[in-house]
Design a protein around this motif. Structure first.
Motif, PDB file in Angstrom:
ATOM      1  N   LEU A 275       0.802  -1.228   0.000  1.00 44.03           N
ATOM      2  CA  LEU A 275       0.000   0.000   0.000  1.00 44.03           C
ATOM      3  C   LEU A 275       0.834   1.277   0.000  1.00 44.03           C
ATOM      4  N   PRO A 276       1.911   1.390   0.811  1.00 39.84           N
ATOM      5  CA  PRO A 276       2.684   2.640   0.781  1.00 39.84           C
ATOM      6  C   PRO A 276       3.181   3.003  -0.616  1.00 39.84           C
ATOM      7  N   VAL A 277       3.502   2.007  -1.427  1.00 43.29           N
ATOM      8  CA  VAL A 277       3.945   2.288  -2.795  1.00 43.29           C
ATOM      9  C   VAL A 277       2.787   2.824  -3.620  1.00 43.29           C
ATOM     10  N   ARG A 278       1.588   2.238  -3.436  1.00 47.68           N
ATOM     11  CA  ARG A 278       0.410   2.749  -4.138  1.00 47.68           C
ATOM     12  C   ARG A 278       0.164   4.219  -3.773  1.00 47.68           C
ATOM     13  N   VAL A 279       0.301   4.536  -2.488  1.00 45.55           N
ATOM     14  CA  VAL A 279       0.098   5.909  -2.040  1.00 45.55           C
ATOM     15  C   VAL A 279       1.142   6.822  -2.670  1.00 45.55           C
ATOM     16  N   MET A 280       2.404   6.387  -2.667  1.00 45.54           N
ATOM     17  CA  MET A 280       3.468   7.188  -3.267  1.00 45.54           C
ATOM     18  C   MET A 280       3.220   7.387  -4.764  1.00 45.54           C
ATOM     19  N   GLN A 281       2.720   6.355  -5.422  1.00 47.61           N
ATOM     20  CA  GLN A 281       2.412   6.460  -6.846  1.00 47.61           C
ATOM     21  C   GLN A 281       1.430   7.600  -7.105  1.00 47.61           C
ATOM     22  N   LEU A 282       0.363   7.662  -6.317  1.00 54.44           N
ATOM     23  CA  LEU A 282      -0.648   8.691  -6.529  1.00 54.44           C
ATOM     24  C   LEU A 282      -0.222  10.046  -5.980  1.00 54.44           C
TER      25      LEU A 282
ATOM     26  N   ALA B 295       4.314  -3.690  -6.727  1.00 54.76           N
ATOM     27  CA  ALA B 295       3.430  -2.534  -6.886  1.00 54.76           C
ATOM     28  C   ALA B 295       4.118  -1.413  -7.664  1.00 54.76           C
ATOM     29  N   ALA B 296       5.403  -1.184  -7.395  1.00 60.05           N
ATOM     30  CA  ALA B 296       6.128  -0.109  -8.085  1.00 60.05           C
ATOM     31  C   ALA B 296       6.299  -0.418  -9.571  1.00 60.05           C
TER      32      ALA B 296
ATOM     33  N   HIS C  46       4.494  -2.447 -11.341  1.00 58.65           N
ATOM     34  CA  HIS C  46       3.141  -2.425 -11.909  1.00 58.65           C
ATOM     35  C   HIS C  46       2.747  -1.005 -12.296  1.00 58.65           C
ATOM     36  N   ALA C  47       3.206  -0.033 -11.506  1.00 53.65           N
ATOM     37  CA  ALA C  47       2.856   1.372 -11.745  1.00 53.65           C
ATOM     38  C   ALA C  47       3.794   2.061 -12.728  1.00 53.65           C
ATOM     39  N   GLY C  48       4.851   1.377 -13.152  1.00 48.02           N
ATOM     40  CA  GLY C  48       5.811   2.009 -14.055  1.00 48.02           C
ATOM     41  C   GLY C  48       6.808   2.901 -13.351  1.00 48.02           C
ATOM     42  N   ILE C  49       6.987   2.696 -12.048  1.00 44.86           N
ATOM     43  CA  ILE C  49       7.936   3.498 -11.266  1.00 44.86           C
ATOM     44  C   ILE C  49       9.336   2.891 -11.388  1.00 44.86           C
ATOM     45  N   LYS C  50      10.336   3.727 -11.564  1.00 41.35           N
ATOM     46  CA  LYS C  50      11.716   3.247 -11.572  1.00 41.35           C
ATOM     47  C   LYS C  50      12.096   2.730 -10.189  1.00 41.35           C
ATOM     48  N   ILE C  51      12.827   1.623 -10.161  1.00 41.94           N
ATOM     49  CA  ILE C  51      13.136   0.979  -8.889  1.00 41.94           C
ATOM     50  C   ILE C  51      14.640   0.830  -8.709  1.00 41.94           C
ATOM     51  N   PHE C  52      15.104   1.277  -7.530  1.00 38.18           N
ATOM     52  CA  PHE C  52      16.453   0.977  -7.068  1.00 38.18           C
ATOM     53  C   PHE C  52      16.312   0.337  -5.701  1.00 38.18           C
TER      54      PHE C  52
END
Length: 338
Positions: A136-143, A265-266, A268-274
Motif C-alpha cells: 500500500l505505501p507504494v500505491r500511495v506514493m504512486q498517486l 506494486a512499483a 506495476h505502476a511504471g515506477i523506476k526501482i532501485f
C-alpha cells in the motif's frame, strides 16, 4: 414433490414427524461450518480510497514528491537525509491502516533540492498484514506523484562471499511467496494502477544500479558493494542450513521476508526501482571436523552483532543521498517513466 393434496392426505402423526424432520435438517445445517470468502487483495484498498490517502499527504505537506524511500528498521537513519521534513503519522491519514510497530509515519520534504517522501520501516506479511497492505505505501506514493523509488531491507546472506555490513544492489529477485499464489495483485484489476498482466523482467533499473556502483567506488566501499539476486521468503524465522544452501544453488545471493511486494506494486505502476539488501547475517558454512554446531552458531551471532557497525549503516545513508543527488541534478531524465 409434496403438494397440498399430499399433505392433506397425511395423518396428524405423519405431519408432526415431517415437521420434526424439517427441524432436524435445519439444526444440522446450522451446525455446518459457514463458507467464508476472503476479500481479494486488490479490493482491500480501492483506487478511490488510495487517492484520498495521497491527496491528504500532498495537501498537508504542500509538496508533490518525485522520489520515494522505504527503508528497513535497521536503516531508518536514511530518513534523516530529509531537510525539515513534514511528519504525517499513519493515524492521521484517512483510511490508512494502523501499524503496531510504534511511531509510524511518512516524512515529506527535500533532499538536496529533490522532493522526497519516505517511510521508515514497513508492513511485513509475517506480522499478520495482507500482501495488499505491504504494498500500500507504494500505491500511495504512486498517486502522490513518485516516479522513482528506493527500497532497502536487511537480509541474510546466501552467498558465502558476503560479509556482515555488505550492501547487495538487487538486480533481480526470486519471488517464492508469489509462486504460492500470494500476490498484492490477486483479484480484480484496476487499470488506473497498472496493466492486468505485466512482466517482471528488468524490474530493477540497470542505470541506477550502474550509477550506484560508481558512487560506491567513489565512496571507497566498492569491496563491500555487490550486485545480486534477492530471494523473497517467509519469516520471521530464518533459513535452515539446508534451505539456505538450496536457495543459493537456485541462484539467490541474499534472503529476506520483505521488499518484493513493494517492488511488484512499483513495477506495476511504471515506477523506476532501485533497491539494495543490507547484509546483517552471514551465510552458514559447512562445519569442519573440529567445529561443532553450537560453536558455529555462537560465532555467527557474534558476527551479526559486532560487524554491522554504525559506520557501515551510515554508508547505506550516504549511498542513497548521493544517488538522489545524481538523479535529480546530474541525470535530468531520471524522473521520466520507463
Amino acid at each position: 414433490m409434496c403438494n397440498y393434496d399430499c399433505c392433506q392426505s397425511k395423518s396428524p402423526i405423519a405431519k408432526r414427524l415431517a415437521a420434526r424432520r424439517l427441524l432436524e435438517i435445519e439444526e444440522e445445517e446450522s451446525r455446518k461450518p459457514k463458507i467464508v470468502l476472503a476479500t481479494p487483495q486488490s479490493l482491500l484498498y480501492r483506487y478511490d480510497i488510495v487517492e484520498v490517502m495521497a491527496a491528504y499527504i500532498v495537501s498537508v505537506s504542500e509538496i508533490r514528491p518525485k522520489y520515494g524511500i522505504i527503508s528497513g528498521a535497521l536503516l531508518t537513519p536514511i530518513t534523516s537525509l530529509i531537510e525539515d521534513p513534514v511528519s504525517i503519522p499513519f493515524e492521521n491519514i484517512p483510511h490508512f491502516p494502523l501499524s503496531h510497530l510504534g511511531d509510524c509515519k511518512f516524512l515529506v520534504g527535500y533532499v538536496m533540492g529533490a522532493p522526497v517522501i519516505a517511510m521508515a520501516d514497513r508492513f511485513h506479511q509475517y506480522d499478520g498484514y495482507p500482501m495488499a497492505t505491504c504494498s500500500l505505501p507504494v500505491r500511495v506514493m504512486q498517486l502522490c506523484g513518485v516516479k522513482t523509488i528506493m527500497l532497502t531491507c536487511c537480509s541474510l546472506a546466501a552467498n558465502p562471499n558476503y560479509q556482515a555490513g555488505d550492501i547487495m544492489l538487487i538486480k533481480d529477485h526470486i519471488n517464492f511467496i508469489g509462486m504460492m499464489s500470494q500476490s498484492p495483485m490477486e483479484g480484480p484489476s484496476d487499470p488506473r494502477f497498472g496493466a492486468r498482466f505485466f512482466p517482471m523482467v528488468n524490474a530493477y533499473n540497470a542505470d541506477l544500479i550502474k550509477a550506484a556502483l560508481e558512487i560506491g567506488k567513489a565512496m571507497g566501499i566498492n569491496k563491500a558493494l555487490h550486485s545480486g539476486v534477492f530471494a523473497f521468503c517467509g519469516g520471521p524465522h530464518r533459513m535452515s542450513v539446508s534451505e539456505e544452501s538450496l536457495l543459493h544453488r537456485l541462484g539467490a545471493d541474499a534472503i529476506g521476508p520483505s521488499l518484493v511486494p513493494e517492488v511488484l506494486a512499483a513495477h506495476h505502476a511504471g515506477i523506476k526501482i532501485f533497491a539494495f539488501a543490507f547484509i546483517t547475517v552471514v551465510a552458514y558454512s559447512r562445519p569442519t571436523e573440529d567445529e561443532d554446531e553450537d560453536h558455529r552458531t555462537a560465532a555467527k551471532a557474534a558476527v551479526e552483532s559486532a560487524e554491522v557497525t554504525p559506520q557501515k549503516r551510515q554508508a547505506c545513508t550516504d549511498l542513497i543521498g548521493r544517488l538522489i543527488y545524481h538523479m535529480h541534478h546530474e541525470n535530468v531524465d531520471s524522473n521520466c517513466p520507463k
